[in-house]
Write a protein that holds these residues in place. Structure first.
Motif, PDB file in Angstrom:
ATOM      1  N   MET A  92       0.740  -1.254   0.030  1.00  0.00           N
ATOM      2  CA  MET A  92      -0.116  -0.142   0.105  1.00  0.00           C
ATOM      3  C   MET A  92       0.954   1.342   0.123  1.00  0.00           C
ATOM      4  SD  MET A  92      -3.043   0.996   2.699  1.00  0.00           S
ATOM      5  CE  MET A  92      -3.866   2.464   2.556  1.00  0.00           C
ATOM      6  N   ALA A  93       0.693   2.075  -1.121  1.00  0.00           N
ATOM      7  CA  ALA A  93       1.301   3.354  -0.967  1.00  0.00           C
ATOM      8  C   ALA A  93       0.875   4.330  -0.054  1.00  0.00           C
ATOM      9  CB  ALA A  93       1.173   3.966  -2.372  1.00  0.00           C
ATOM     10  N   VAL A  94       1.884   5.000   0.574  1.00  0.00           N
ATOM     11  CA  VAL A  94       1.798   5.997   1.389  1.00  0.00           C
ATOM     12  C   VAL A  94       1.596   7.542   0.801  1.00  0.00           C
ATOM     13  CG1 VAL A  94       3.027   7.187   3.618  1.00  0.00           C
ATOM     14  CG2 VAL A  94       3.629   4.782   3.256  1.00  0.00           C
ATOM     15  N   GLU A  95       0.445   7.998   1.222  1.00  0.00           N
ATOM     16  CA  GLU A  95       0.211   9.371   0.857  1.00  0.00           C
ATOM     17  C   GLU A  95       0.962  10.466   1.139  1.00  0.00           C
ATOM     18  OE1 GLU A  95      -4.150  11.967   0.201  1.00  0.00           O
ATOM     19  OE2 GLU A  95      -4.050   9.776   1.555  1.00  0.00           O
ATOM     20  N   SER A  96       1.352  11.261   0.343  1.00  0.00           N
ATOM     21  CA  SER A  96       2.320  12.344   0.994  1.00  0.00           C
ATOM     22  C   SER A  96       1.282  13.536   1.940  1.00  0.00           C
ATOM     23  CB  SER A  96       2.486  13.275  -0.498  1.00  0.00           C
ATOM     24  OG  SER A  96       1.523  13.768  -0.887  1.00  0.00           O
ATOM     25  N   ALA A  97       2.276  14.158   2.430  1.00  0.00           N
ATOM     26  CA  ALA A  97       1.564  15.177   3.693  1.00  0.00           C
ATOM     27  C   ALA A  97       0.920  16.065   2.708  1.00  0.00           C
ATOM     28  CB  ALA A  97       2.986  15.844   3.949  1.00  0.00           C
ATOM     29  N   GLY A  98       1.250  16.509   1.511  1.00  0.00           N
ATOM     30  CA  GLY A  98       0.426  17.570   0.812  1.00  0.00           C
ATOM     31  C   GLY A  98      -0.968  16.949   0.370  1.00  0.00           C
ATOM     32  N   GLY A  99      -0.945  15.824   0.112  1.00  0.00           N
ATOM     33  CA  GLY A  99      -2.277  15.169  -0.121  1.00  0.00           C
ATOM     34  C   GLY A  99      -3.486  15.023   1.012  1.00  0.00           C
ATOM     35  N   LEU A 100      -2.637  14.788   2.067  1.00  0.00           N
ATOM     36  CA  LEU A 100      -3.086  14.700   3.316  1.00  0.00           C
ATOM     37  C   LEU A 100      -3.908  16.110   3.652  1.00  0.00           C
ATOM     38  CD1 LEU A 100      -0.985  12.233   5.448  1.00  0.00           C
ATOM     39  CD2 LEU A 100      -3.258  11.836   4.563  1.00  0.00           C
ATOM     40  N   LEU A 101      -3.060  17.015   3.714  1.00  0.00           N
ATOM     41  CA  LEU A 101      -3.613  18.329   3.726  1.00  0.00           C
ATOM     42  C   LEU A 101      -4.889  18.882   3.070  1.00  0.00           C
ATOM     43  CD1 LEU A 101      -0.387  20.409   4.240  1.00  0.00           C
ATOM     44  CD2 LEU A 101      -2.235  19.651   6.008  1.00  0.00           C
ATOM     45  N   LEU A 102      -4.815  18.383   1.557  1.00  0.00           N
ATOM     46  CA  LEU A 102      -5.914  18.573   0.688  1.00  0.00           C
ATOM     47  C   LEU A 102      -7.134  18.038   1.287  1.00  0.00           C
ATOM     48  CD1 LEU A 102      -4.018  18.787  -2.686  1.00  0.00           C
ATOM     49  CD2 LEU A 102      -5.107  20.754  -1.438  1.00  0.00           C
ATOM     50  N   ARG A 103      -6.911  16.832   1.549  1.00  0.00           N
ATOM     51  CA  ARG A 103      -8.257  15.737   1.939  1.00  0.00           C
ATOM     52  C   ARG A 103      -8.893  16.410   3.194  1.00  0.00           C
ATOM     53  NH1 ARG A 103      -6.785   9.840   2.532  1.00  0.00           N
ATOM     54  NH2 ARG A 103      -9.071   9.744   3.330  1.00  0.00           N
ATOM     55  N   ALA A 104      -7.964  17.032   4.018  1.00  0.00           N
ATOM     56  CA  ALA A 104      -8.541  17.568   5.281  1.00  0.00           C
ATOM     57  C   ALA A 104      -9.181  19.052   5.047  1.00  0.00           C
ATOM     58  CB  ALA A 104      -7.269  17.904   6.282  1.00  0.00           C
ATOM     59  N   ALA A 105      -8.323  19.780   4.032  1.00  0.00           N
ATOM     60  CA  ALA A 105      -9.217  20.992   3.747  1.00  0.00           C
ATOM     61  C   ALA A 105     -10.677  20.988   2.886  1.00  0.00           C
ATOM     62  CB  ALA A 105      -8.012  21.722   2.574  1.00  0.00           C
ATOM     63  N   ALA A 106     -10.481  19.714   2.096  1.00  0.00           N
ATOM     64  CA  ALA A 106     -12.119  19.460   1.450  1.00  0.00           C
ATOM     65  C   ALA A 106     -12.962  19.170   2.471  1.00  0.00           C
ATOM     66  CB  ALA A 106     -11.476  18.219   0.528  1.00  0.00           C
ATOM     67  N   MET A 107     -12.433  18.493   3.604  1.00  0.00           N
ATOM     68  CA  MET A 107     -13.590  18.152   4.665  1.00  0.00           C
ATOM     69  C   MET A 107     -14.231  19.343   5.330  1.00  0.00           C
ATOM     70  SD  MET A 107     -11.747  14.788   6.117  1.00  0.00           S
ATOM     71  CE  MET A 107     -13.151  14.526   7.481  1.00  0.00           C
ATOM     72  N   VAL A 108     -13.743  20.481   5.303  1.00  0.00           N
ATOM     73  CA  VAL A 108     -14.359  21.661   6.014  1.00  0.00           C
ATOM     74  C   VAL A 108     -15.167  22.347   5.161  1.00  0.00           C
ATOM     75  CG1 VAL A 108     -13.475  24.128   6.847  1.00  0.00           C
ATOM     76  CG2 VAL A 108     -11.785  22.055   6.849  1.00  0.00           C
ATOM     77  N   PRO A 109     -16.423  22.606   5.625  1.00  0.00           N
ATOM     78  CA  PRO A 109     -17.528  23.185   5.053  1.00  0.00           C
ATOM     79  C   PRO A 109     -17.191  24.801   4.444  1.00  0.00           C
ATOM     80  CG  PRO A 109     -18.195  22.425   7.305  1.00  0.00           C
ATOM     81  CD  PRO A 109     -16.510  22.502   7.274  1.00  0.00           C
ATOM     82  N   PRO A 110     -17.630  25.008   3.162  1.00  0.00           N
ATOM     83  CA  PRO A 110     -17.336  26.034   2.563  1.00  0.00           C
ATOM     84  C   PRO A 110     -17.873  27.391   3.437  1.00  0.00           C
ATOM     85  CG  PRO A 110     -18.332  24.566   1.145  1.00  0.00           C
ATOM     86  CD  PRO A 110     -18.527  24.023   2.256  1.00  0.00           C
ATOM     87  N   ALA A 111     -19.007  27.187   3.998  1.00  0.00           N
ATOM     88  CA  ALA A 111     -19.112  28.305   5.004  1.00  0.00           C
ATOM     89  C   ALA A 111     -18.148  28.767   5.960  1.00  0.00           C
ATOM     90  CB  ALA A 111     -20.366  28.053   5.790  1.00  0.00           C
ATOM     91  N   HIS A 112     -17.389  27.854   6.478  1.00  0.00           N
ATOM     92  CA  HIS A 112     -16.376  28.208   7.259  1.00  0.00           C
ATOM     93  C   HIS A 112     -15.388  29.031   6.634  1.00  0.00           C
ATOM     94  CE1 HIS A 112     -17.221  24.618  10.054  1.00  0.00           C
ATOM     95  NE2 HIS A 112     -18.086  25.492  10.125  1.00  0.00           N
ATOM     96  N   TYR A 113     -14.849  28.582   5.416  1.00  0.00           N
ATOM     97  CA  TYR A 113     -14.173  29.374   4.487  1.00  0.00           C
ATOM     98  C   TYR A 113     -14.614  30.709   4.293  1.00  0.00           C
ATOM     99  CZ  TYR A 113     -11.046  25.324   3.570  1.00  0.00           C
ATOM    100  OH  TYR A 113     -10.447  24.238   3.499  1.00  0.00           O
ATOM    101  N   ALA A 114     -15.795  30.870   3.971  1.00  0.00           N
ATOM    102  CA  ALA A 114     -16.601  32.423   3.835  1.00  0.00           C
ATOM    103  C   ALA A 114     -16.252  33.187   5.079  1.00  0.00           C
ATOM    104  CB  ALA A 114     -17.913  31.989   3.531  1.00  0.00           C
ATOM    105  N   VAL A 115     -16.494  32.578   6.148  1.00  0.00           N
ATOM    106  CA  VAL A 115     -16.359  33.297   7.395  1.00  0.00           C
ATOM    107  C   VAL A 115     -15.019  33.921   7.711  1.00  0.00           C
ATOM    108  CG1 VAL A 115     -16.601  33.084   9.870  1.00  0.00           C
ATOM    109  CG2 VAL A 115     -18.375  32.275   8.504  1.00  0.00           C
ATOM    110  N   ALA A 116     -14.085  32.823   7.394  1.00  0.00           N
ATOM    111  CA  ALA A 116     -12.424  33.369   7.474  1.00  0.00           C
ATOM    112  C   ALA A 116     -12.116  34.082   6.588  1.00  0.00           C
ATOM    113  CB  ALA A 116     -11.534  32.115   7.355  1.00  0.00           C
ATOM    114  N   ALA A 117     -12.685  34.261   5.465  1.00  0.00           N
ATOM    115  CA  ALA A 117     -12.427  35.421   4.448  1.00  0.00           C
ATOM    116  C   ALA A 117     -13.069  36.510   5.073  1.00  0.00           C
ATOM    117  CB  ALA A 117     -12.943  34.959   3.075  1.00  0.00           C
TER     118      ALA A 117
END
Length: 576
Positions: free
Chosen positions: A1-26
């Motif tokens: 089983m291939a080990v996922e890179s750190a960058g990929g893990l960050l993208l997956r975690a970011a995709a799990m955050v709801p868009p409304a949270h990004y709107a509030v942060a912006a």
């Protein structure tokens, strides 16, 4: 089983955050950026319980203007709270220029022609206009013996009597029972340029002529002046130039740039300041376009129209018309900071520390503290000539403060009184040595003092000699002297004629001697008077002063006449 890179893990975690949270942060980031960019201070006002910022006063400890006038002004000893939804110097400044509501009234216009042929529009609002606005019974005139105070308002750069802050000031003073006149700069207020002269930040001649004109026309009315922005720089410069000789009784300066060179560098420093610089340049080019036929003949019109900053405009227009070598020379010579020390009129200066046009770096703190006639009031907030207060932003704090200060000054003994210039006053030694009297050797060997008074005396004698009786009454030094002329009679004998001539010659000689003696006494009198004053001031006798003169000059005499002094008889006696 291939080990996922750190960058990929960050993208997956970011995709799990709801868009409304990004709107509030912006939104939070944008709010923080705007809060910082617009220099908002609403949170600071909230933390202080909306009590506002304290007004800081700078003055000389022995200033009577402060102790008898400014100390009675409640607005200067409180705090200033900006309108909550205008809690930013940029919002206040922009709101003043585009959305401010000015009091509704109509000026009475008077056109005044200055000495060089230029035309100035004087816009009046009389106290009677406010009192009789309902029934319209005001005749709009002021009698020459009217003692109602007159306030002269000097607008800022490219501003005229229609500016909102000017109308606020005019209406406030007229409502207090004062007559107010706005001295528009030449070429503004709908008036064409009628000479080859334009106003600038250091042009004080128009204000000087208006002040002198109003003082001569209404000698019983005390004159007060108020200047805003660049008009404040012109006003302070005028007061410093005139010193004690101005008829102005009191003045107020609002948001003055003080040092034009420092201000010019400040408005080209950051992005937001450069926006103001471009806006001012657009206003100046609009002013130039109104008078293109005259300005195009005096300067390079194409360079003026392509100016992108106030400095470029001043380089291509102001310096050419006003004949300044460089822009920095113009800024240095016309800065009012150079003249604040010689202001002899009670002066209230108001500045906001967050002024986006006139930086706090140019405020002359020490100069204001050293001048007993100046009181400097600074507030943490206020913008440029704005200082809105109240929920509806219907009032300007500085207008209330200036009205209170001028009213208190008018009721106090601190009003400035014009000092008349005294010409020809010299010290006693100057009047006795540099300006005569000079010695004249007369034909008969008499020595007489020659002064301007002797010319009038001689003319008087000649005119009196034409009378038949030959008697002359001469008034000199408070003594009337009677001089007898030579009278000839054809019916008398030659011997009698000779006797008469001899007697008249002797009498005439005696009279000339008497007159010459009196003249010599008059010539020596100023020197004696000067010596007596010198003795009294030094507390020494005349012999003591002579001894000091001999001792101090003896080394020089030894150098110049050493051999002669060594061979002199007194020196030989001393050696023996």
């Amino acid at each position: 089983m291939a080990v996922e890179s750190a960058g990929g893990l960050l993208l997956r975690a970011a995709a799990m955050v709801p868009p409304a949270h990004y709107a509030v942060a912006a939104l939070v980031l944008a709010s923080a950026f705007l809060y910082r960019f617009l220099e908002l201070h609403v949170l600071g006002d909230l933390l202080r319980g909306f009590r506002g910022g304290r007004v800081a006063l700078t003055f000389h400890p022995d200033s009577q203007v402060y102790h008898r006038v400014a100390s009675r002004c409640r607005s200067l000893h409180g705090s200033y709270l900006a309108t909550p939804w205008l809690a930013s110097p940029h919002l206040q400044t922009l709101f003043l220029g585009f959305f401010a509501r000015a009091p509704p009234f109509t000026y009475r216009r008077q056109l005044y022609t200055v000495r060089d042929g230029g035309t100035i529009a004087l816009d009046w609002l009389l106290a009677s206009d406010c009192e009789d606005a309902v029934d319209g019974s005001s005749n709009g005139t002021i009698s020459s013996d009217d003692s109602t105070p007159i306030v002269i308002v000097v607008p800022g750069l490219t501003s005229d009597s229609s500016a909102a802050y000017v109308k606020h000031m005019v209406f406030s003073m007229a409502s207090k029972g004062w007559n107010v006149v706005v001295g528009n700069h030449r070429g503004l207020g709908g008036i064409s340029i009628t000479s080859d002269c334009f106003y600038n930040g250091g042009w004080t001649e128009d204000l000087r002529e208006v002040v002198n004109y109003l003082h001569q026309k209404y000698p019983e009315a005390p004159l007060f002046t108020v200047g805003g922005s660049l008009g404040a720089n012109i006003l302070v410069k005028y007061l410093g130039e005139e010193g004690e000789n101005t008829p102005v009784a009191g003045a107020a300066s609002i948001c003055s740039p003080w040092d034009l060179l420092v201000t010019s560098r400040f408005i080209s420093r950051t992005l937001v300041q450069r926006c103001y610089d471009k806006a001012l340049a657009i206003g100046l080019k609009g002013y130039a376009k109104l008078h293109q036929p005259v300005l195009a003949r005096l300067a390079n019109w194409e360079a003026i129209t392509t100016s992108r900053s106030t400095r470029e405009f001043d380089h291509h227009a102001t310096c050419v018309v006003a004949k300044y070598e460089t822009v920095d020379t113009f800024y240095r010579r016309c800065s009012s900071v150079n003249f604040i020390s010689t202001v002899s009129v009670p002066l209230l200066c108001i500045s906001a520390l967050d002024d986006p046009l006139c930086t706090r770096e140019a405020i002359p703190w020490d100069e204001c503290r050293a001048n007993k006639n100046v009181v400097l009031a600074t507030t943490p907030n206020g913008g440029h000539v704005a200082f809105f207060q109240g929920l509806t932003a219907g009032r300007l704090w500085w207008v209330e403060s200036v009205t209170e200060f001028l009213s208190a000054l008018h009721d106090s003994p601190c009003m400035h009184q014009q000092k008349t210039q005294e010409h020809g006053l010299q010290s006693p030694l100057e009047s006795s040595i540099d300006k005569g009297p000079y010695v004249n050797l007369m034909g008969d060997g008499m020595v007489a003092a020659v002064t301007n008074e002797d010319d009038s005396l001689a003319n008087h004698i000649e005119s009196e000699m034409e009378h038949s009786d030959g008697t002359i009454n001469v008034q000199q030094n408070g003594i009337t002297k009677v001089l007898q002329g030579e009278c000839h009679s054809e019916n008398t004998s030659r011997s009698e004629d000779n006797v008469t001539r001899a007697q008249s010659r002797v009498g005439s000689q005696e009279q000339r001697e008497e007159l010459s003696t009196d003249k010599i006494q008059d010539a020596i009198a100023p020197v004696k008077k000067s010596m007596n004053r010198l003795i009294r001031s030094q507390g020494r006798s005349l012999w003591w002063l002579a001894y000091i003169a001999v001792v101090t000059s003896w080394p020089l005499l030894r150098i110049l006449y050493g051999k002669k002094l060594r061979n002199s008889l007194p020196v030989k006696w001393l050696r023996s």
